[in-house]
Scaffold this active site. Sequence first.
Site, PDB file in Angstrom:
ATOM      1  N   HIS A  96      46.163 -66.778   5.941  1.00  0.00           N
ATOM      2  CA  HIS A  96      45.600 -66.198   7.158  1.00  0.00           C
ATOM      3  C   HIS A  96      44.318 -65.465   6.807  1.00  0.00           C
ATOM      4  CE1 HIS A  96      48.653 -63.598   5.350  1.00  0.00           C
ATOM      5  NE2 HIS A  96      47.898 -62.570   5.677  1.00  0.00           N
ATOM      6  N   GLY A 116      47.815 -57.643  -1.963  1.00  0.00           N
ATOM      7  CA  GLY A 116      48.275 -57.177  -0.661  1.00  0.00           C
ATOM      8  C   GLY A 116      48.791 -58.262   0.261  1.00  0.00           C
ATOM      9  N   ILE A 130      49.844 -57.446  14.445  1.00  0.00           N
ATOM     10  CA  ILE A 130      50.823 -56.554  15.065  1.00  0.00           C
ATOM     11  C   ILE A 130      50.576 -55.092  14.682  1.00  0.00           C
ATOM     12  CG2 ILE A 130      52.619 -56.578  13.274  1.00  0.00           C
ATOM     13  CD1 ILE A 130      54.640 -57.187  15.539  1.00  0.00           C
TER      14      ILE A 130
HETATM   15  P1  5GP Z   1      48.852 -59.820   4.532  1.00  0.00           P
HETATM   16  O1  5GP Z   1      49.451 -58.490   4.124  1.00  0.00           O
HETATM   17  O2  5GP Z   1      49.758 -60.959   4.113  1.00  0.00           O
HETATM   18  O3  5GP Z   1      47.421 -60.013   4.112  1.00  0.00           O
HETATM   19  O4  5GP Z   1      48.774 -59.805   6.108  1.00  0.00           O
HETATM   20  C1  5GP Z   1      49.877 -60.029   6.926  1.00  0.00           C
HETATM   21  C2  5GP Z   1      49.543 -59.429   8.262  1.00  0.00           C
HETATM   22  O5  5GP Z   1      50.463 -59.917   9.203  1.00  0.00           O
HETATM   23  C3  5GP Z   1      49.641 -57.902   8.294  1.00  0.00           C
HETATM   24  O6  5GP Z   1      48.387 -57.348   8.662  1.00  0.00           O
HETATM   25  C4  5GP Z   1      50.731 -57.624   9.324  1.00  0.00           C
HETATM   26  O7  5GP Z   1      50.470 -56.488  10.121  1.00  0.00           O
HETATM   27  C5  5GP Z   1      50.740 -58.908  10.139  1.00  0.00           C
HETATM   28  N1  5GP Z   1      52.037 -59.227  10.720  1.00  0.00           N
HETATM   29  C6  5GP Z   1      53.249 -59.159  10.108  1.00  0.00           C
HETATM   30  N2  5GP Z   1      54.222 -59.561  10.943  1.00  0.00           N
HETATM   31  C7  5GP Z   1      53.595 -59.909  12.104  1.00  0.00           C
HETATM   32  C8  5GP Z   1      54.085 -60.404  13.357  1.00  0.00           C
HETATM   33  O8  5GP Z   1      55.275 -60.624  13.595  1.00  0.00           O
HETATM   34  N3  5GP Z   1      53.148 -60.625  14.332  1.00  0.00           N
HETATM   35  C9  5GP Z   1      51.814 -60.392  14.127  1.00  0.00           C
HETATM   36  N4  5GP Z   1      50.999 -60.639  15.148  1.00  0.00           N
HETATM   37  N5  5GP Z   1      51.327 -59.938  12.955  1.00  0.00           N
HETATM   38  C10 5GP Z   1      52.206 -59.689  11.964  1.00  0.00           C
END
Ligand code: 5GP
Length: 115
Positions: free
Chosen positions: A101, A94, A34
């Site tokens: 994912h 982070g 997103i």
């Molecule tokens: P992390 O910080 O856990 O490695 O990555 C989480 C990712 O999920 C972030 O890059 C963030 O932008 C993405 N993200 C968070 N909420 C959503 C959402 O509702 N939809 C999508 N498509 N991505 C999301």
Amino acid sequence: MTRDADCLFCKIVDGQVPATIVRRSERSIAFRDIAPQAPTHVLVIPKEHYVNVAALAAEAPETLTEVVREASAVAADEGIEAFRLVFNTGVQAGQSVFHVHAHVLGGRDMTWPPG
Ligand code: 5GP
Ligand code: ZN
């Protein structure tokens, strides 16, 4: 299926939260981040809930292989030869969503080390 009712990415798997899905496989889906940090920024997740890549590797290594294979396929679909595959693991690294994912990032020059 292993699910966490409060998990954002489980809700995307179930279709309760919309996402731009670019690939599906038996055990994974891939959708656009997103808040993209590169021209290509796609997240590949197992449909089942595992908190991080360490748990996935320990509990379902064949699914981890499928996630990595799908990440490579995303890059090929996007026409990028070079890509970065990132599994943020733990808050200090982070991680903000606790459903494992793989970030597939590409389409621009990358720097090293990451911040
Ligand atoms: P992390 O910080 O856990 O490695 O990555 C989480 C990712 O999920 C972030 O890059 C963030 O932008 C993405 N993200 C968070 N909420 C959503 C959402 O509702 N939809 C999508 N498509 N991505 C999301
Ligand atoms: Zn989940």
